[in-house]
Design a protein around this motif. Structure first.
Motif, PDB file in Angstrom:
ATOM      1  N   ARG A   4       0.852  -1.184   0.000  1.00  0.00           N
ATOM      2  CA  ARG A   4       0.000   0.000   0.000  1.00  0.00           C
ATOM      3  C   ARG A   4       0.891   1.238   0.000  1.00  0.00           C
ATOM      4  N   PRO A   5       0.565   2.233  -0.801  1.00  0.00           N
ATOM      5  CA  PRO A   5       1.395   3.437  -0.839  1.00  0.00           C
ATOM      6  C   PRO A   5       1.473   4.120   0.533  1.00  0.00           C
ATOM      7  N   PHE A   6       2.500   4.905   0.715  1.00  0.00           N
ATOM      8  CA  PHE A   6       2.656   5.729   1.917  1.00  0.00           C
ATOM      9  C   PHE A   6       1.615   6.841   1.840  1.00  0.00           C
ATOM     10  N   VAL A   7       0.755   6.933   2.836  1.00  0.00           N
ATOM     11  CA  VAL A   7      -0.370   7.872   2.794  1.00  0.00           C
ATOM     12  C   VAL A   7      -0.218   8.910   3.903  1.00  0.00           C
ATOM     13  N   VAL A   8      -0.323  10.176   3.510  1.00  0.00           N
ATOM     14  CA  VAL A   8      -0.297  11.299   4.440  1.00  0.00           C
ATOM     15  C   VAL A   8      -1.681  11.915   4.484  1.00  0.00           C
ATOM     16  N   GLY A   9      -2.271  12.006   5.667  1.00  0.00           N
ATOM     17  CA  GLY A   9      -3.549  12.683   5.813  1.00  0.00           C
ATOM     18  C   GLY A   9      -3.341  14.192   5.854  1.00  0.00           C
ATOM     19  N   LEU A  10      -4.149  14.924   5.110  1.00  0.00           N
ATOM     20  CA  LEU A  10      -4.070  16.392   5.073  1.00  0.00           C
ATOM     21  C   LEU A  10      -5.402  16.961   5.515  1.00  0.00           C
ATOM     22  N   THR A  11      -5.373  17.824   6.506  1.00  0.00           N
ATOM     23  CA  THR A  11      -6.618  18.403   7.000  1.00  0.00           C
ATOM     24  C   THR A  11      -6.373  19.814   7.501  1.00  0.00           C
ATOM     25  N   GLY A  12      -7.438  20.470   7.906  1.00  0.00           N
ATOM     26  CA  GLY A  12      -7.379  21.835   8.417  1.00  0.00           C
ATOM     27  C   GLY A  12      -8.783  22.397   8.471  1.00  0.00           C
ATOM     28  N   GLY A  13      -8.966  23.418   9.253  1.00  0.00           N
ATOM     29  CA  GLY A  13     -10.284  24.033   9.364  1.00  0.00           C
ATOM     30  C   GLY A  13     -10.674  24.769   8.097  1.00  0.00           C
ATOM     31  N   ILE A  14     -11.945  25.123   8.000  1.00  0.00           N
ATOM     32  CA  ILE A  14     -12.430  25.879   6.853  1.00  0.00           C
ATOM     33  C   ILE A  14     -11.624  27.167   6.724  1.00  0.00           C
ATOM     34  N   GLY A  15     -11.204  27.481   5.492  1.00  0.00           N
ATOM     35  CA  GLY A  15     -10.444  28.696   5.262  1.00  0.00           C
ATOM     36  C   GLY A  15      -8.972  28.615   5.601  1.00  0.00           C
ATOM     37  N   SER A  16      -8.506  27.426   5.990  1.00  0.00           N
ATOM     38  CA  SER A  16      -7.098  27.299   6.376  1.00  0.00           C
ATOM     39  C   SER A  16      -6.177  27.225   5.166  1.00  0.00           C
ATOM     40  N   GLY A  17      -6.706  26.820   4.032  1.00  0.00           N
ATOM     41  CA  GLY A  17      -5.883  26.708   2.834  1.00  0.00           C
ATOM     42  C   GLY A  17      -5.489  25.284   2.497  1.00  0.00           C
ATOM     43  N   HIS A 154     -20.796  35.734  11.560  1.00  0.00           N
ATOM     44  CA  HIS A 154     -21.534  34.822  12.448  1.00  0.00           C
ATOM     45  C   HIS A 154     -21.706  33.462  11.794  1.00  0.00           C
ATOM     46  N   GLN A 155     -22.035  33.446  10.512  1.00  0.00           N
ATOM     47  CA  GLN A 155     -22.232  32.180   9.804  1.00  0.00           C
ATOM     48  C   GLN A 155     -20.920  31.390   9.708  1.00  0.00           C
ATOM     49  N   VAL A 156     -19.828  32.090   9.428  1.00  0.00           N
ATOM     50  CA  VAL A 156     -18.536  31.410   9.310  1.00  0.00           C
ATOM     51  C   VAL A 156     -18.132  30.818  10.656  1.00  0.00           C
ATOM     52  N   ARG A 157     -18.304  31.594  11.701  1.00  0.00           N
ATOM     53  CA  ARG A 157     -17.911  31.090  13.030  1.00  0.00           C
ATOM     54  C   ARG A 157     -18.802  29.930  13.466  1.00  0.00           C
ATOM     55  N   ALA A 158     -20.039  29.899  13.006  1.00  0.00           N
ATOM     56  CA  ALA A 158     -20.921  28.770  13.309  1.00  0.00           C
ATOM     57  C   ALA A 158     -20.397  27.493  12.643  1.00  0.00           C
ATOM     58  N   ILE A 159     -19.919  27.630  11.398  1.00  0.00           N
ATOM     59  CA  ILE A 159     -19.326  26.478  10.713  1.00  0.00           C
ATOM     60  C   ILE A 159     -18.080  26.021  11.468  1.00  0.00           C
ATOM     61  N   MET A 160     -17.247  26.958  11.859  1.00  0.00           N
ATOM     62  CA  MET A 160     -16.012  26.619  12.579  1.00  0.00           C
ATOM     63  C   MET A 160     -16.322  25.940  13.908  1.00  0.00           C
ATOM     64  N   ALA A 161     -17.389  26.376  14.559  1.00  0.00           N
ATOM     65  CA  ALA A 161     -17.747  25.800  15.859  1.00  0.00           C
ATOM     66  C   ALA A 161     -18.183  24.348  15.731  1.00  0.00           C
ATOM     67  N   ALA A 162     -18.662  23.970  14.544  1.00  0.00           N
ATOM     68  CA  ALA A 162     -19.099  22.588  14.319  1.00  0.00           C
ATOM     69  C   ALA A 162     -17.925  21.675  13.956  1.00  0.00           C
ATOM     70  N   GLN A 163     -16.743  22.272  13.722  1.00  0.00           N
ATOM     71  CA  GLN A 163     -15.559  21.482  13.398  1.00  0.00           C
ATOM     72  C   GLN A 163     -14.703  21.294  14.649  1.00  0.00           C
ATOM     73  N   ALA A 164     -13.691  20.442  14.527  1.00  0.00           N
ATOM     74  CA  ALA A 164     -12.736  20.287  15.628  1.00  0.00           C
ATOM     75  C   ALA A 164     -12.086  21.638  15.909  1.00  0.00           C
ATOM     76  N   THR A 165     -11.685  21.843  17.143  1.00  0.00           N
ATOM     77  CA  THR A 165     -11.031  23.099  17.475  1.00  0.00           C
ATOM     78  C   THR A 165      -9.629  23.153  16.881  1.00  0.00           C
ATOM     79  N   ARG A 166      -9.130  24.340  16.748  1.00  0.00           N
ATOM     80  CA  ARG A 166      -7.756  24.508  16.263  1.00  0.00           C
ATOM     81  C   ARG A 166      -6.781  23.763  17.173  1.00  0.00           C
ATOM     82  N   ALA A 167      -7.001  23.857  18.479  1.00  0.00           N
ATOM     83  CA  ALA A 167      -6.115  23.185  19.430  1.00  0.00           C
ATOM     84  C   ALA A 167      -6.143  21.673  19.257  1.00  0.00           C
ATOM     85  N   ALA A 168      -7.332  21.121  19.000  1.00  0.00           N
ATOM     86  CA  ALA A 168      -7.453  19.669  18.819  1.00  0.00           C
ATOM     87  C   ALA A 168      -6.726  19.217  17.565  1.00  0.00           C
TER      88      ALA A 168
END
Length: 207
Positions: A4-17, A154-168
């Motif tokens: 199986r190929p070497f797999v790197v998971g890539l993630t980040g919050g909305i708007g992180s790039g 307000h809408q953007v922060r509501a989306i962010m609140a439904a995601q994992a925290t930056r700290a997590a």
């Protein structure tokens, strides 16, 4: 036996790039498996998930062209909180299966598995050798999403609140890409990680 190929998971919050980072990894030669893209393909006109979605929710969530009627689905989910969970129960196994198929079929030296909610979806962490988080301050996230989407703060922060925290996300990360600056600064970091992932992939394959 094919490894199986070497797999790197890539993630980040909305708007992180995440997308910008994934594009750069692709430019450097990595294979990209994007679960967002897979989800859109599954719910495109006559996509593989559409028969099960129509059976579960009725013809009202199917657009005239056979695709998922997203506004209708959002309205249904707003009225019925369990609707989103039922939709995810249809889509998530199909997304996992297809992303796994694409990872195994990849011929690049390593694979970037881009999963927006990787931290929130426990099973993905088990499938990756490294977890790379694209990070930036929350105010930067908000400004980027407002600029591109037309949503208010307000809408953007509501989306962010439904995601994992930056700290997590940062606590779970093996590697962190700081995307608070320019595209060139992002490119420098991705280039460094690309070299590291090439070396790790070679070791994992016994090369």
């Amino acid at each position: 036996m094919t490894l199986r190929p070497f797999v790197v998971g890539l993630t980040g919050g909305i708007g992180s790039g995440k997308s910008a980072a994934a594009d750069l990894f692709r430019d450097f030669g990595a294979a990209i498996v994007d679960t967002d893209l897979i989800a859109h393909q599954l719910t495109a006109p006559h996509g593989a998930a559409m028969p099960a979605i129509e059976a579960a929710f009725g013809a009202g969530v199917v657009a005239d062209n056979g695709a998922l009627n997203r506004p209708a689905m959002r309205a249904l989910a707003f009225e019925d909180p369990d609707a989103r969970k039922r939709l995810e129960a249809i889509l998530h196994p199909m997304i996992r299966d297809e992303s796994e198929r694409q990872c195994r079929a990849a011929t690049a030296p390593y694979v970037i598995l881009a999963v927006p909610l990787l931290i929130e979806s426990g099973t993905y962490r088990e499938r990756v050798a490294r977890l790379c988080v694209v990070d930036c301050p929350e105010d930067v996230q908000v400004a980027r999403v407002m600029s591109r989407s037309g949503l208010d703060e307000h809408q953007v922060r509501a989306i962010m609140a439904a995601q994992a925290t930056r700290a997590a996300r940062l606590a779970a990360a093996d590697d962190v890409v700081d995307n608070a600056g320019s595209l060139e600064a992002l490119r420098v970091q991705v280039a460094r990680l690309h070299a590291d992932y090439l070396a790790q992939a070679a070791r994992a394959q016994g090369l």
